[in-house]
Design an enzyme around this catalytic site. Structure first.
Site, mmCIF file in Angstrom:
data_model
loop_
_atom_site.group_PDB
_atom_site.id
_atom_site.type_symbol
_atom_site.label_atom_id
_atom_site.label_comp_id
_atom_site.label_asym_id
_atom_site.label_seq_id
_atom_site.Cartn_x
_atom_site.Cartn_y
_atom_site.Cartn_z
ATOM 1 N N TYR A 1 0.861 -1.191 0.000
ATOM 2 C CA TYR A 1 0.000 0.000 0.000
ATOM 3 C C TYR A 1 0.897 1.241 0.000
ATOM 4 C CZ TYR A 1 -4.195 2.701 1.271
ATOM 5 O OH TYR A 1 -5.249 3.583 1.293
ATOM 6 N N THR B 1 9.832 2.504 2.567
ATOM 7 C CA THR B 1 9.869 1.114 3.013
ATOM 8 C C THR B 1 10.685 0.268 2.045
ATOM 9 O OG1 THR B 1 7.658 1.386 3.948
ATOM 10 C CG2 THR B 1 8.447 -0.859 3.665
ATOM 11 N N HIS C 1 -41.119 -5.791 50.154
ATOM 12 C CA HIS C 1 -39.713 -5.747 50.582
ATOM 13 C C HIS C 1 -39.244 -4.298 50.673
ATOM 14 C CE1 HIS C 1 -39.983 -9.940 49.047
ATOM 15 N NE2 HIS C 1 -39.177 -10.177 50.075
ATOM 16 N N ASN C 2 -39.723 -3.617 51.696
ATOM 17 C CA ASN C 2 -39.434 -2.197 51.865
ATOM 18 C C ASN C 2 -38.916 -1.942 53.277
ATOM 19 O OD1 ASN C 2 -41.813 -2.369 53.441
ATOM 20 N ND2 ASN C 2 -43.061 -1.896 51.633
ATOM 21 N N HIS D 1 -40.731 -3.581 56.229
ATOM 22 C CA HIS D 1 -40.397 -5.001 56.409
ATOM 23 C C HIS D 1 -39.096 -5.136 57.210
ATOM 24 C CE1 HIS D 1 -39.589 -9.209 55.687
ATOM 25 N NE2 HIS D 1 -38.502 -8.922 54.977
ATOM 26 N N GLN E 1 -50.928 -19.946 50.965
ATOM 27 C CA GLN E 1 -50.579 -19.501 52.308
ATOM 28 C C GLN E 1 -50.540 -20.667 53.296
ATOM 29 O OE1 GLN E 1 -49.167 -16.517 51.512
ATOM 30 N NE2 GLN E 1 -49.784 -16.043 53.599
#
Length: 757
Positions: free
Chosen positions: A309, A320, A472-473, A476, A677
């Site tokens: 190239y 090169t 789940h707070n 709880h 339950q």
């Protein structure tokens, strides 16, 4: 006694059935020497000259040995010049011509299969004319010889052991002897010198390999010290690649994210200052060929190569001459290409190719680790920023902490110290004060010298760390903490030595943080959809519980929140271990694993001095606290079930939208809440509390309440069935405010107050 004459029995001769071993045979010494040592017959060599020559082969390097061999062959064949072409499986080379050691070894790569064909063709001693040899050897001779028209007689010398794939071509320029004499002379010479030459060459190669390995290890150390800076690493790779093969320039191209172009942003040498980036298609040029084929390319004349190239030279201003180009790979494949240009002396060799291939392993590893390191750092920084943002929004100002500490409300809600008291009756805004009071009443603040302001700030941060999920707070967490507190008080665990103050401190702290940042979904759901949390924790199990633990520790590490800093190092580490064990115990999967051990302790007896027994007791307390809503009577159980199934059904709806069928308890269309339950009470809650009651008989009253609650759920089955027929769903029925009254009516007359509480 009568005299008896004695007789000697004649010896019986037995036939020899086996041949005697060789060392027992009678063999003439002269005959043995003749058999073991083949006779030495010299047809053309002078024995005294040959012995003197062999005696002179004392050099410890192959060049010195070749110099002596060349001198001897030149003299004995009356040649103008002599040199050797050494041939390996990859290349042919000349390092000495006559008595002159070449500063630059002349080399040529050879095609595959040449050595095998030459072994077959020249297995009998003979000379080879130039026309018979492969063009590779003729090209090499033309480079070595100044006079192209001279007569060169070549004698192939094959190594005696085919496992050493090598041969030598002895080349004699304008010899004065005939070819038959030359063939015999060369073969007789190498009969006594070849072993020395091969051993010396092998020793040199091993020393060279060792040196290269040491150099590569040194390179690896250097490369891996630059992982934190990718451009710096790339510059180091280019510098080391240049040094290893003695090249003028190294270019490094990496494939872009689209995997379509090769890009260089770091340059080596005197590249034009205005060139900031070189980018070209991955199938263009020599580098592109290597990137697509994965093959190493060694080019002697770059401009003669069709794939070169040229635009790259024009853009960088570099000329090169020759190129050694090789791919860079990581685990996924080719990630880039390294291109070495202009070897300082001569062309790139087969040895350079081997060195490059070894070097590319370190390149790929270091680049891959650097990219991973960069991504990890970026992820850590993003996490740090996210934590900062989270803490900013969670931030508890000093004024809020002061109001909590200076609160004059006595917070003496009736029955607070009772086991069946439900903290859900406490106003939400007062819960932090009640939590602080629990620590005070257990005398933990005084015992450990805890900074009350720091503890208050920790409690407020934990409260903000809980999401506004249905169940789940924060409330709880308050319920779980309250149960463990009243259990310690009512069962006199501290007074009787079941728990130490340090264990009580760890237990209450674990209760507060055991569901921090809960997302309202189960562990299996997190793993199934492959969330970030699952990626972090799924390999260890208990995805959500490990996240809760991590968040608890994160708040503890927040400025002015570490109320445990008053502990000594050993106590602090022990509390952290207990935090881990207690929070992970709230995963029912872990609870069921511990259940047989818990039952065993109740049978054999709890030993207070046994650390394992104490650890299991803490886990049991955490699980009981997590289930404690079921010990407050049917009314609380009904309200809690409403919250739990709101979370469950929300998760089930998400799974259905994803095309998955949710399990029964998550399916709002099929779940029978009373049956679920009752099953939950029978299989989880009551067996767990029975173990607690065997250790602390005062817990039996809680089992009685759960049995009464179970009767209420049994009675509710008919009510649910009636409403199902009217087209109502389970959650809608559960949310009906008249459900409690209907259950009382269904159960008939009796002490329904005790059942419903």
């Amino acid at each position: 006694m009568e005299y008896m004459p004695t007789y000697k029995l004649p010896k019986k001769s037995r036939p020899c059935l086996m041949e005697p071993p060789p060392y027992c045979r009678n063999t003439d010494r002269a005959q043995a020497l003749e058999i073991s040592t083949p006779p030495v017959r010299l047809e053309v060599s002078d024995p005294s000259k040959l012995l003197s020559f062999v005696e002179s082969l004392k050099d410890n390097n192959s060049k010195g040995l070749e110099k002596r061999i060349n001198k001897y062959l030149k003299r004995e064949t009356e040649s103008q010049q002599a040199f050797l072409i050494s041939v390996t499986s990859e290349e042919a080379y000349v390092q000495v011509v006559g008595g002159k050691k070449l500063n630059l070894i002349k080399r040529n790569k050879i095609p595959q299969g040449i050595i095998g064909s030459m072994y077959e063709k020249y297995k009998d001693p003979q000379c080879a004319s130039l026309g018979e040899l492969h063009p590779v050897f003729e090209d090499l001779m033309s480079v070595v010889l100044d006079n192209k028209s001279c007569n060169v007689v070549t004698v192939p010398i094959l190594t005696p052991d085919n496992s050493y794939i090598c041969l030598i071509l002895a080349c004699l320029v304008n010899p004065g002897k005939n070819n038959a004499f030359i063939v015999r002379m060369v073969n007789e010479t190498f009969r006594f010198s070849l072993t020395v030459l091969l051993n010396t060459t092998t020793s040199e190669e091993e020393a060279k390999t060792k040196k290269e390995c040491q150099a590569l290890l040194g390179v690896a150390r250097k490369l891996f010290s630059h992982l934190g800076d990718l451009p710096d690493l790339l510059r180091e790779i280019m510098a080391e690649a240049r040094n290893l093969v003695d090249a003028e320039r190294c270019s490094l191209f990496l494939l872009d994210e689209a995997n379509e172009n090769l890009v260089a942003t770091v340059f080596d040498g005197s590249t034009s200052a205005d060139v900031k980036e070189v980018k070209f298609p991955k199938n263009a040029g020599i580098a592109g060929h290597v990137a697509t084929s994965g093959e190493i390319v060694n080019i002697k004349n770059a401009y003669d190569h069709p794939s070169f190239y040229k635009d790259l030279d024009e853009r960088t201003g570099f000329k090169t001459r020759n190129i050694l180009c090789f791919p860079i790979r990581d685990e996924s494949g080719i990630i880039g290409v390294a291109q070495l240009c202009n070897k300082k002396e001569g062309d790139f060799t087969a040895e350079d190719e081997e060195t490059a291939l070894a070097f590319t392993v370190y390149c790929g590893l270091s680049i891959m680790h650097s990219l991973v390191y960069k991504k990890t750092n970026e992820a850590q920084m993003r996490t740090h920023l996210s934590n900062e943002m989270m803490m900013y929004h969670m931030k508890v100002d000093d004024e809020t902490v002061k109001r909590m500490l200076l609160c004059i409300d006595p917070h003496n809600i009736p029955n607070f110290e009772n086991l069946n008291f439900s903290p859900r009756n406490i106003p939400l805004e007062e819960t932090p004060c009640y939590i602080l009071k629990m620590f005070e009443r257990l005398r933990l603040i005084v015992k450990f010298g805890i900074n009350k302001e720091t503890l208050a700030r920790f409690i407020l941060y934990v409260q903000k760390g809980y999401r506004d999920t249905a169940y789940h707070n924060w409330m709880h967490a308050v319920c779980v903490t309250h149960f463990c507190y009243v259990a310690i008080r009512n069962f006199k665990m501290l007074e009787h030595g079941y728990l130490s103050p340090l264990e009580a401190l760890a237990l209450l702290t674990s209760c507060l943080g055991h569901d921090l940042d809960h997302r309202g979904t189960t562990n299996s759901f997190q793993v199934k959809i492959g969330t970030t949390l699952a990626s972090l924790y799924s390999s260890d199990g208990s995805v959500m519980e490990r996240h809760h633990l991590s968040q608890t520790l994160c708040i503890l590490n927040t400025q002015k929140c570490n109320f445990l800093e008053c502990l000594d190092n050993q106590s602090f580490k022990r509390v952290l271990d207990m935090l881990r064990d207690c929070i992970l115990a709230t995963d029912l999967a872990n609870h069921f694993k511990l259940l047989p051990r818990m039952e065993e302790i109740t049978t054999s007896g709890y030993v207070k001095s046994n650390l394992e027994h104490r650890r299991i007791l803490l886990s049991l307390m955490m699980t009981c606290g997590d289930l404690s809503d079921q010990t407050k009577g049917f009314k609380i159980a009904q309200n809690v079930a409403e919250m739990v199934y709101e979370e469950f059904f929300t998760q089930g709806d998400i799974e259905r939208r994803m095309g998955n069928q949710p399990i029964l308890m998550m399916d709002r269309e099929k779940a029978s809440i009373p049956d679920l339950q009752i099953e939950f009470l029978d299989s989880v809650c009551i067996p767990t509390y029975k173990i607690l009651a065997l250790l602390f008989p005062g817990a039996q009253s809680l089992i009685d309440i759960m049995e009464s609650t179970k009767q209420c759920w049994e009675a509710s089955k008919a009510i649910f069935h009636k409403h199902y027929q009217a087209g109502r769903g389970s959650l809608e029925i559960l949310q009906n405010t008249a459900l409690e009254e209907e259950v009382v009516q269904e159960m008939g007359t009796g002490n329904t107050e005790q059942l419903v509480l």
